[in-house]
Write a protein that holds these residues in place. Sequence first.
Motif, PDB file in Angstrom:
ATOM      1  N   ASN A   1      -2.765  10.584   4.765  1.00  0.00           N
ATOM      2  CA  ASN A   1      -2.450  11.220   3.488  1.00  0.00           C
ATOM      3  C   ASN A   1      -3.277  12.485   3.350  1.00  0.00           C
ATOM      4  O   ASN A   1      -4.508  12.447   3.408  1.00  0.00           O
TER       5      ASN A   1
ATOM      6  N   LEU B   1      -0.602   2.108   8.797  1.00  0.00           N
ATOM      7  CA  LEU B   1      -1.299   3.074   7.964  1.00  0.00           C
ATOM      8  C   LEU B   1      -0.600   4.419   8.072  1.00  0.00           C
ATOM      9  O   LEU B   1       0.265   4.629   8.919  1.00  0.00           O
TER      10      LEU B   1
ATOM     11  N   GLY C   1       0.825  -1.201   0.000  1.00  0.00           N
ATOM     12  CA  GLY C   1       0.000   0.000   0.000  1.00  0.00           C
ATOM     13  C   GLY C   1       0.860   1.252   0.000  1.00  0.00           C
ATOM     14  O   GLY C   1       2.084   1.196   0.073  1.00  0.00           O
TER      15      GLY C   1
ATOM     16  N   PRO D   1       0.400   6.007  -0.533  1.00  0.00           N
ATOM     17  CA  PRO D   1      -0.476   7.103  -0.955  1.00  0.00           C
ATOM     18  C   PRO D   1      -0.715   7.160  -2.453  1.00  0.00           C
ATOM     19  O   PRO D   1      -1.737   7.681  -2.899  1.00  0.00           O
TER      20      PRO D   1
ATOM     21  N   GLU E   1      -6.803  11.500   4.853  1.00  0.00           N
ATOM     22  CA  GLU E   1      -7.322  10.156   4.599  1.00  0.00           C
ATOM     23  C   GLU E   1      -6.389   9.109   5.176  1.00  0.00           C
ATOM     24  O   GLU E   1      -5.171   9.154   4.969  1.00  0.00           O
ATOM     25  N   ARG E   2      -6.947   8.162   5.905  1.00  0.00           N
ATOM     26  CA  ARG E   2      -6.163   7.026   6.390  1.00  0.00           C
ATOM     27  C   ARG E   2      -5.861   6.096   5.216  1.00  0.00           C
ATOM     28  O   ARG E   2      -6.768   5.626   4.530  1.00  0.00           O
ATOM     29  N   THR E   3      -4.578   5.835   5.025  1.00  0.00           N
ATOM     30  CA  THR E   3      -4.122   5.123   3.828  1.00  0.00           C
ATOM     31  C   THR E   3      -3.356   3.863   4.217  1.00  0.00           C
ATOM     32  O   THR E   3      -2.494   3.910   5.096  1.00  0.00           O
TER      33      THR E   3
ATOM     34  N   TYR F   1     -10.221   1.596   2.284  1.00  0.00           N
ATOM     35  CA  TYR F   1     -10.200   2.967   2.802  1.00  0.00           C
ATOM     36  C   TYR F   1     -11.402   3.229   3.710  1.00  0.00           C
ATOM     37  O   TYR F   1     -11.268   3.856   4.769  1.00  0.00           O
TER      38      TYR F   1
END
Length: 335
Positions: free
Chosen positions: A165, A162, A80, A82, A176-178, A142
């Motif tokens: 971002n 995580l 994973g 951004p 945003e949690r990425t 997400y």
Amino acid sequence: MLRLCLSSLAMLAALPAFANDSMAELGTGGLILSRSDLIEMKSEDLFISRKQVRVDYVFANRSDEDISTIVAFPMPDISGGPDMMVAVPDNASDNFLDFRVTSDGTEITPQLEQKAFAVGLDVTGELQAAGIPLNPYAEDAYAKLAGLPDDVARDWQERGILMLNEYDDGSGWKTERTPLWSLRSTYWWKATFAAGKDVRVSHSYVPSVGATAGIGFFYDGKFQGDYQDYKHRYCMDPAFENAVRKAASRNANGVPALSEYRMSYVLTTGSNWALGTIGDFRLTIDKGDAAALVSFCGTGVKKTGPTTFEMRAKNFYPERDIDILILAPAGGEAE
């Protein structure tokens, strides 16, 4: 290996200004055996195109007794981040490469082991307990992360599971949690190799194909940027480079009307079997479009059709993996 490039070029339409949108490929390989000192890979027939990878093996048990062991196919790790710009054929499925396998013509239903790692630590149980999909590319990853309690999210952020971002989508700044974890998937099954008999195993899957709109190593009329890396990785030779220049000369803006497609196949694991070599090795690469250019490293490669190229070798030692670069006409559809 000798540097070799085979290329062909047709009249191409004009291409707008160079675009740098790019998606990375995932390296994928063949089968791995848990015990390899007595089982020989007599032959490997490998076919690679943008649409499919097919591999036909013949194995032989060199001992006087039957051998039961585990055969595995490791899927490429998915990480994973951004940008999330990795080519995953089907991110909604655990079998995201559509892997299929048969043994002596009988279809096998393999087991699937999946684990998630963050900063080298196994976080599979924590993700599962929180209802988070192990695949960081899953469509609801997400949304699931957004629903985590704040204290859990802070802990996961500190541990590299995580990240936050921040970006502006035109309506103001968003946070945003990425996903930052990596998914490691392996298909495996039990196999018995009978003494004195050949075993034929075949598998196929949809490859991960990296792509770039335009060419990242040629612009402003010359080879630059990542050119040296490309030249080494894909063994680009003068004939290939001249074909790129010719494509550029056909457009008023000097930009080749070509797009990049990249594939990678992990071949070096073939040396893990008995003898360390592949008795009879055959590689076929299909560039899909007769107007496309293709470059890869190989020895004794021959053109066998309008879009296909073949390399054959006896007692082949796979000293390097296969990296393939296809430059297809912009807007074209390679098979």
